[in-house]
Scaffold this motif. Sequence first.
Motif, PDB file in Angstrom:
ATOM      1  N   LEU A   1      -0.983  -5.658   2.543  1.00 33.32           N
ATOM      2  CA  LEU A   1      -1.112  -4.244   2.187  1.00 33.32           C
ATOM      3  C   LEU A   1      -0.167  -3.355   2.993  1.00 33.32           C
ATOM      4  O   LEU A   1       0.474  -2.471   2.440  1.00 33.32           O
ATOM      5  CB  LEU A   1      -2.557  -3.767   2.401  1.00 33.32           C
ATOM      6  CG  LEU A   1      -3.565  -4.209   1.347  1.00 33.32           C
ATOM      7  CD1 LEU A   1      -4.941  -3.628   1.661  1.00 33.32           C
ATOM      8  CD2 LEU A   1      -3.109  -3.741  -0.044  1.00 33.32           C
TER       9      LEU A   1
ATOM     10  N   VAL B   1      -1.962   2.032  -4.082  1.00 35.04           N
ATOM     11  CA  VAL B   1      -0.847   1.088  -4.093  1.00 35.04           C
ATOM     12  C   VAL B   1       0.365   1.778  -4.707  1.00 35.04           C
ATOM     13  O   VAL B   1       0.242   2.523  -5.681  1.00 35.04           O
ATOM     14  CB  VAL B   1      -1.209  -0.175  -4.899  1.00 35.04           C
ATOM     15  CG1 VAL B   1       0.037  -1.012  -5.185  1.00 35.04           C
ATOM     16  CG2 VAL B   1      -2.248  -1.003  -4.141  1.00 35.04           C
TER      17      VAL B   1
ATOM     18  N   ALA C   1       0.829  -1.209   0.000  1.00 29.77           N
ATOM     19  CA  ALA C   1       0.000   0.000   0.000  1.00 29.77           C
ATOM     20  C   ALA C   1       0.862   1.256   0.000  1.00 29.77           C
ATOM     21  O   ALA C   1       1.974   1.260   0.528  1.00 29.77           O
ATOM     22  CB  ALA C   1      -0.912   0.006   1.234  1.00 29.77           C
TER      23      ALA C   1
ATOM     24  N   GLN D   1      -3.445   1.123  -8.087  1.00 31.65           N
ATOM     25  CA  GLN D   1      -2.256   1.934  -8.336  1.00 31.65           C
ATOM     26  C   GLN D   1      -2.643   3.253  -8.998  1.00 31.65           C
ATOM     27  O   GLN D   1      -2.162   4.323  -8.623  1.00 31.65           O
ATOM     28  CB  GLN D   1      -1.277   1.172  -9.237  1.00 31.65           C
ATOM     29  CG  GLN D   1      -0.428   0.153  -8.480  1.00 31.65           C
ATOM     30  CD  GLN D   1       0.507  -0.603  -9.385  1.00 31.65           C
ATOM     31  OE1 GLN D   1       0.122  -0.985 -10.486  1.00 31.65           O
ATOM     32  NE2 GLN D   1       1.727  -0.825  -8.914  1.00 31.65           N
TER      33      GLN D   1
END
Lengths: 226, 226, 226, 226
Positions: free
Chosen positions: B209, B168, A213, B163
Amino acid sequence: MDVSTPAPQPRKQAPDAGRRSERSRRAIFEAALALVGEVGYPKTTVEGIAARAGVGKQTIYRWWSSKGDVLLDAFLDLSAQAAAEAGATDGEPYAIPDTGDLAADLKAVLRATVDELRDPRFEAPSRALAAEGLVNEQVGREFVARLLEPQLQLYVDRLRAAQDGGQVRPEVDPRIALELFVSPLAQRWLQRTGPISYDYTDTLVDYALYGIAARPPAEPSPPARN
Amino acid sequence: MDVSTPAPQPRKQAPDAGRRSERSRRAIFEAALALVGEVGYPKTTVEGIAARAGVGKQTIYRWWSSKGDVLLDAFLDLSAQAAAEAGATDGEPYAIPDTGDLAADLKAVLRATVDELRDPRFEAPSRALAAEGLVNEQVGREFVARLLEPQLQLYVDRLRAAQDGGQVRPEVDPRIALELFVSPLAQRWLQRTGPISYDYTDTLVDYALYGIAARPPAEPSPPARN
Amino acid sequence: MDVSTPAPQPRKQAPDAGRRSERSRRAIFEAALALVGEVGYPKTTVEGIAARAGVGKQTIYRWWSSKGDVLLDAFLDLSAQAAAEAGATDGEPYAIPDTGDLAADLKAVLRATVDELRDPRFEAPSRALAAEGLVNEQVGREFVARLLEPQLQLYVDRLRAAQDGGQVRPEVDPRIALELFVSPLAQRWLQRTGPISYDYTDTLVDYALYGIAARPPAEPSPPARN
Amino acid sequence: MDVSTPAPQPRKQAPDAGRRSERSRRAIFEAALALVGEVGYPKTTVEGIAARAGVGKQTIYRWWSSKGDVLLDAFLDLSAQAAAEAGATDGEPYAIPDTGDLAADLKAVLRATVDELRDPRFEAPSRALAAEGLVNEQVGREFVARLLEPQLQLYVDRLRAAQDGGQVRPEVDPRIALELFVSPLAQRWLQRTGPISYDYTDTLVDYALYGIAARPPAEPSPPARN
DNA sequence: CTTTAATCGAGACGGTACGTCGCGTCTTATT
DNA sequence: AATAAGACGCGACGTACCGTCTCGATTAAAG
């Protein structure tokens, strides 16, 4: 040998382990591993192992229940030998090094694992055992208990040490955490879902340690090198 | 259909696929799946499938090369049916939902996967196929290419969307990232290395994550929805 | 179609013989005879005949009931051709010559038979048919009725002429008498119980005509050459 | 027994005949003969014999090369038993009687043969073997050598005795002479070219002994034993 | 000439049997 | 008593043909 335990793996009328021929046992292991390497697991047969080992079929059935069972023991024997060679100098039972740098330690161990997975001596039998274990629950459980878990436990130990040192969040379950980098490697190798390389394992460790993340802005930097 | 290409997937001396009996094909799929479920993969035989399907053995060998090959097609057919049922309402080809909350979306999908892995209709055949794939490279590659990769691609798509949305880190490789939570689940299920539950998959997503490493102090907050 | 004759050789729903492909019929005969010669009767298959003749299997099954049946017709056709060639000049239906000397005539015919039995074109199929006839009563009876008996009848005719001429005792049954020299030759050939040669057949004729028993003393000479 | 010779009649990789199961051998013989009698030779299968004998197919293929081979041995065994029963009283190996009257002796033996040919126990298997022998040279030669020739030799012996006694001309070859009455009977039976009866065989003997040619009146004697 | 219906080449199909391989058990002789 | 050897009953393998059954595509007689 093995006098304390009443019957290690008793089949039928519990053959007398004391009279067992060590010569045959070793020959069977060698034959089994060689055949799995040469013709593959499905084409490896009890009959073939017996013939190659110069042994009667009954001698195999007396001590093992199936070819998977034989191969499991043969592979454990091989692993024990390999471990003995590796850790022969100091007699230690093998552990993940702890240099204080968790990322580096994990990467190093995984790189060694990559090397091992590519060793042709190990490839065929371990893939075969994994496959057999999927379908044959008995072999599967023993494979996991006697081979896989002991190795995973080393990661648990190292991660716990890292927790003690404050490099890993205390609420993290190490048994689950290790799967983040171990399982992907295992799956790529077993199922051929992708190539395995040092880069790949290094990446796995980085992702696992620092997450994928995005970080909120204004943050020092992830590794924050001591 | 298929007028231009004379022989789509020719085996041996290329039987005429145009004359193929759809009735037999379906009966074989049903028999194969039923037998794997009832007696297990190793005890499922081509002969048994043929008998149960009311079909000659040659009709199986004409179109498939082995029982693994049959089961693969049967399972693909089953999956296609299941997918059709699931996505029948809107006709969409199935995708991971995108609510904007990546963690929530992944957890939801993995919970569904956990449910599916426990569906007895799927359990036996997919475990069998995975096992066969480990040892039979042809089946393995096809299993991965036709079943596994398409599903993994959905994760790739979702991660790329994340993303783009800045959730991300841009330098992360989604194909590797997804393995952090998918492979552990796969391995636990296949190798019975541990229990699988909603809790477990939720934890995997969190670890993947945000990483397992401790954060340097004075840090706003990991998810920190901005 | 075919109103006068109810059904020549009716199989199932009496195919229309008028539309029959002569081309296929001939190709099937040739293929059948060639295969029996090349690979032997047991390895000759309906499928093989069809393939070699460039004909569908159904075309064979439409007109014949079994491979024995096909071969029988093929061999009859071959024999008819051979007979046509032999007796083409005078159109006569073929008969044993009658020079007045019975012994000489029989020996001549049997020598010709010896030659024919050694003709490789005839050897394989006729041996095959004889074998099939032993076990398959339908083929056997037809073989005897359409091939064997007509030939034996020629001997009957010749022997009866000899009886009329006083060279054979009137109370002798020609149908049985001919077996004295014909059957031994047939058996030697079929069962390989001994070599066949001109000498052998000459001897058979002599023994059959004059017996093997010693004659009572004071007797001029058996053949009493006119 | 059989200590000096290590492998009496080795097939393939020479199974150990010493360990052979007599029980299975007998069961296979009985099953083979029964099946040939019940369903006929063509519908008798190795699989069927094995099933009926309660024996694995491999046990048949270990010791015989084909169903013809099995049946040959089975029939030889049956014949040996029958011969043992017949000659059990005096222990003699069976021979054609010699009362001094050749014609009567031959007629008697042939009448016995007619009876045997009508025995349903013998009919099916011996017809089957004869047929198989026509086409399968190996079986054919063994059938002739082990069954047919030994029986024919008995006629040779009897005819030679007759020659010694002056009832048969000395220049006659007994091996050929016997065919005059044996082969016709064999052919009529095998090929169904005519009925077989006592009358018929009696006639054959008469014709063979005294010939079919007319005798010139008042004759001294051809061989004129000096 | 068409029309039209049977034959034709082709070969997939449900079956049966083949001959082989390997299983796991049992027997025999050897150590 | 365990061993090397291997015969045994059994079950499945993958192949070869069986005889039946569609399929278009000729093809020869009837319209």
